[in-house]
Structures are given as C-alpha cells and as structure tokens.
Design a protein around this motif. Structure first.
Motif, PDB file in Angstrom:
ATOM      1  N   ARG A   7      26.037 -10.713  19.639  1.00 27.85           N
ATOM      2  CA  ARG A   7      26.106 -11.661  18.536  1.00 27.85           C
ATOM      3  C   ARG A   7      25.201 -12.833  18.863  1.00 27.85           C
ATOM      4  O   ARG A   7      25.224 -13.358  19.971  1.00 27.85           O
ATOM      5  CB  ARG A   7      27.529 -12.154  18.306  1.00 27.85           C
ATOM      6  CG  ARG A   7      27.658 -12.974  17.038  1.00 27.85           C
ATOM      7  CD  ARG A   7      29.108 -13.304  16.746  1.00 27.85           C
ATOM      8  NE  ARG A   7      29.624 -14.281  17.692  1.00 27.85           N
ATOM      9  CZ  ARG A   7      29.510 -15.589  17.539  1.00 27.85           C
ATOM     10  NH1 ARG A   7      28.928 -16.078  16.471  1.00 27.85           N
ATOM     11  NH2 ARG A   7      29.996 -16.407  18.423  1.00 27.85           N
ATOM     12  N   CYS A   8      24.441 -13.200  17.878  1.00 31.97           N
ATOM     13  CA  CYS A   8      23.535 -14.312  18.050  1.00 31.97           C
ATOM     14  C   CYS A   8      24.277 -15.601  17.732  1.00 31.97           C
ATOM     15  O   CYS A   8      24.940 -15.714  16.707  1.00 31.97           O
ATOM     16  CB  CYS A   8      22.327 -14.147  17.124  1.00 31.97           C
ATOM     17  SG  CYS A   8      21.194 -15.538  17.229  1.00 31.97           S
ATOM     18  N   ARG A   9      24.163 -16.531  18.635  1.00 30.69           N
ATOM     19  CA  ARG A   9      24.824 -17.815  18.404  1.00 30.69           C
ATOM     20  C   ARG A   9      23.936 -18.774  17.638  1.00 30.69           C
ATOM     21  O   ARG A   9      24.362 -19.862  17.297  1.00 30.69           O
ATOM     22  CB  ARG A   9      25.219 -18.431  19.749  1.00 30.69           C
ATOM     23  CG  ARG A   9      26.335 -17.650  20.413  1.00 30.69           C
ATOM     24  CD  ARG A   9      26.943 -18.385  21.566  1.00 30.69           C
ATOM     25  NE  ARG A   9      26.018 -18.511  22.700  1.00 30.69           N
ATOM     26  CZ  ARG A   9      26.363 -19.012  23.880  1.00 30.69           C
ATOM     27  NH1 ARG A   9      27.591 -19.433  24.080  1.00 30.69           N
ATOM     28  NH2 ARG A   9      25.503 -19.102  24.856  1.00 30.69           N
ATOM     29  N   SER A  10      22.731 -18.355  17.417  1.00 27.80           N
ATOM     30  CA  SER A  10      21.843 -19.222  16.656  1.00 27.80           C
ATOM     31  C   SER A  10      21.997 -18.992  15.158  1.00 27.80           C
ATOM     32  O   SER A  10      22.133 -19.938  14.389  1.00 27.80           O
ATOM     33  CB  SER A  10      20.395 -18.985  17.088  1.00 27.80           C
ATOM     34  OG  SER A  10      20.218 -19.384  18.431  1.00 27.80           O
ATOM     35  N   CYS A  11      21.999 -17.715  14.777  1.00 28.42           N
ATOM     36  CA  CYS A  11      22.098 -17.422  13.352  1.00 28.42           C
ATOM     37  C   CYS A  11      23.386 -16.689  13.009  1.00 28.42           C
ATOM     38  O   CYS A  11      23.677 -16.468  11.849  1.00 28.42           O
ATOM     39  CB  CYS A  11      20.881 -16.618  12.886  1.00 28.42           C
ATOM     40  SG  CYS A  11      20.781 -14.974  13.615  1.00 28.42           S
ATOM     41  N   GLY A  12      24.151 -16.307  14.025  1.00 25.81           N
ATOM     42  CA  GLY A  12      25.430 -15.666  13.767  1.00 25.81           C
ATOM     43  C   GLY A  12      25.338 -14.193  13.462  1.00 25.81           C
ATOM     44  O   GLY A  12      26.338 -13.572  13.117  1.00 25.81           O
ATOM     45  N   VAL A  29      17.851 -10.097  22.758  1.00 23.66           N
ATOM     46  CA  VAL A  29      17.193 -10.961  21.788  1.00 23.66           C
ATOM     47  C   VAL A  29      17.608 -10.533  20.395  1.00 23.66           C
ATOM     48  O   VAL A  29      17.622  -9.344  20.072  1.00 23.66           O
ATOM     49  CB  VAL A  29      15.657 -10.889  21.945  1.00 23.66           C
ATOM     50  CG1 VAL A  29      14.975 -11.801  20.933  1.00 23.66           C
ATOM     51  CG2 VAL A  29      15.250 -11.261  23.353  1.00 23.66           C
ATOM     52  N   CYS A  30      17.994 -11.511  19.633  1.00 16.55           N
ATOM     53  CA  CYS A  30      18.376 -11.285  18.254  1.00 16.55           C
ATOM     54  C   CYS A  30      17.213 -10.686  17.462  1.00 16.55           C
ATOM     55  O   CYS A  30      16.057 -10.947  17.785  1.00 16.55           O
ATOM     56  CB  CYS A  30      18.790 -12.639  17.659  1.00 16.55           C
ATOM     57  SG  CYS A  30      19.020 -12.641  15.892  1.00 16.55           S
ATOM     58  N   PRO A  31      17.528  -9.851  16.468  1.00 16.42           N
ATOM     59  CA  PRO A  31      16.447  -9.335  15.602  1.00 16.42           C
ATOM     60  C   PRO A  31      15.634 -10.445  14.947  1.00 16.42           C
ATOM     61  O   PRO A  31      14.482 -10.228  14.559  1.00 16.42           O
ATOM     62  CB  PRO A  31      17.192  -8.503  14.560  1.00 16.42           C
ATOM     63  CG  PRO A  31      18.434  -8.061  15.253  1.00 16.42           C
ATOM     64  CD  PRO A  31      18.809  -9.196  16.160  1.00 16.42           C
ATOM     65  N   GLN A  32      16.255 -11.614  14.847  1.00 16.76           N
ATOM     66  CA  GLN A  32      15.529 -12.740  14.267  1.00 16.76           C
ATOM     67  C   GLN A  32      14.690 -13.469  15.309  1.00 16.76           C
ATOM     68  O   GLN A  32      13.976 -14.408  14.981  1.00 16.76           O
ATOM     69  CB  GLN A  32      16.512 -13.721  13.623  1.00 16.76           C
ATOM     70  CG  GLN A  32      17.401 -13.087  12.569  1.00 16.76           C
ATOM     71  CD  GLN A  32      16.625 -12.525  11.399  1.00 16.76           C
ATOM     72  OE1 GLN A  32      15.598 -13.057  11.018  1.00 16.76           O
ATOM     73  NE2 GLN A  32      17.097 -11.428  10.836  1.00 16.76           N
ATOM     74  N   GLY A  33      14.864 -13.043  16.543  1.00 12.60           N
ATOM     75  CA  GLY A  33      14.040 -13.648  17.579  1.00 12.60           C
ATOM     76  C   GLY A  33      14.753 -14.687  18.424  1.00 12.60           C
ATOM     77  O   GLY A  33      14.150 -15.284  19.303  1.00 12.60           O
ATOM     78  N   HIS A  34      16.034 -14.872  18.174  1.00 17.42           N
ATOM     79  CA  HIS A  34      16.771 -15.849  18.954  1.00 17.42           C
ATOM     80  C   HIS A  34      17.188 -15.243  20.295  1.00 17.42           C
ATOM     81  O   HIS A  34      17.482 -14.058  20.378  1.00 17.42           O
ATOM     82  CB  HIS A  34      17.999 -16.331  18.184  1.00 17.42           C
ATOM     83  CG  HIS A  34      17.661 -16.850  16.819  1.00 17.42           C
ATOM     84  ND1 HIS A  34      18.322 -16.462  15.677  1.00 17.42           N
ATOM     85  CD2 HIS A  34      16.704 -17.724  16.430  1.00 17.42           C
ATOM     86  CE1 HIS A  34      17.785 -17.081  14.640  1.00 17.42           C
ATOM     87  NE2 HIS A  34      16.804 -17.846  15.063  1.00 17.42           N
ATOM     88  N   GLU A  35      17.260 -16.072  21.252  1.00 18.18           N
ATOM     89  CA  GLU A  35      17.623 -15.583  22.575  1.00 18.18           C
ATOM     90  C   GLU A  35      19.017 -16.019  22.987  1.00 18.18           C
ATOM     91  O   GLU A  35      19.495 -15.636  24.031  1.00 18.18           O
ATOM     92  CB  GLU A  35      16.612 -16.103  23.612  1.00 18.18           C
ATOM     93  CG  GLU A  35      15.219 -15.528  23.402  1.00 18.18           C
ATOM     94  CD  GLU A  35      14.255 -16.023  24.455  1.00 18.18           C
ATOM     95  OE1 GLU A  35      14.675 -16.864  25.277  1.00 18.18           O
ATOM     96  OE2 GLU A  35      13.096 -15.585  24.450  1.00 18.18           O
TER      97      GLU A  35
HETATM   98 ZN   LIG Z   1      19.634 -14.946  15.662  1.00 20.48          ZN
END
Ligand SMILES: [Zn+2]
Length: 76
Positions: A7-12, A29-35
């Motif tokens: 789970r990405c904590r940047s975009c959820g 790494v999130c599919p959106q690019g968040h780490e």
């Molecule tokens: Zn993300």
C-alpha cells in the motif's frame, strides 16, 4: 512465487507484486512512482505470533479431611 500486497502511503493505492521471498522485504515502488509504501500481510501466512504468558495452573482441589466417626464402626 508468492504474491505480496503493498500500500502506498503517498496516494493510498494498493498494489501487488510477485517477487521471491528473498525480495520480500525490498522496498516496493507504487505504480504511481511513490516509494513510500508498506507491505501488507494478506496472502502470506506469517507465523511467530506466540502469545506468551504463564500457563494456567488448575487448582488441585481436594484435601483429605479425615476423621469422622464412621470409619471405625463407631456408628453402628
Ligand atoms: Zn503512490
């Protein structure tokens, strides 16, 4: 190959990755690019949640209360 949910904590967003167990703890790494992601415990069973504590000790009842008059035939 086990599947791990993250789970990405940047975009959820939640996403899953297939990776070996050796890579299980690698950062994803999130599919959106968040780490800033965290690994979720979903499909992989994790053991080791041992609940400590002293075992219950059952009180041993009883206790021979001897005596009485009926033991020896005094009662008739
Ligand atoms: Zn993300």
């Amino acid at each position: 190959m086990p599947r791990y949910d993250f789970r990405c904590r940047s975009c959820g967003a939640t996403f899953e990755l297939r990776r070996t167990m050796a890579q299980a703890n690698d950062p994803a790494v999130c599919p959106q690019g968040h780490e800033d992601t965290v690994k979720l415990l979903s499909t992989v069973a994790v053991t080791g949640a041992a609940s400590g504590g002293a075992p219950r000790q059952a009180p041993s009842g009883g206790g021979g209360g001897g005596g009485g008059c009926c033991g020896g035939g005094c009662c008739g």
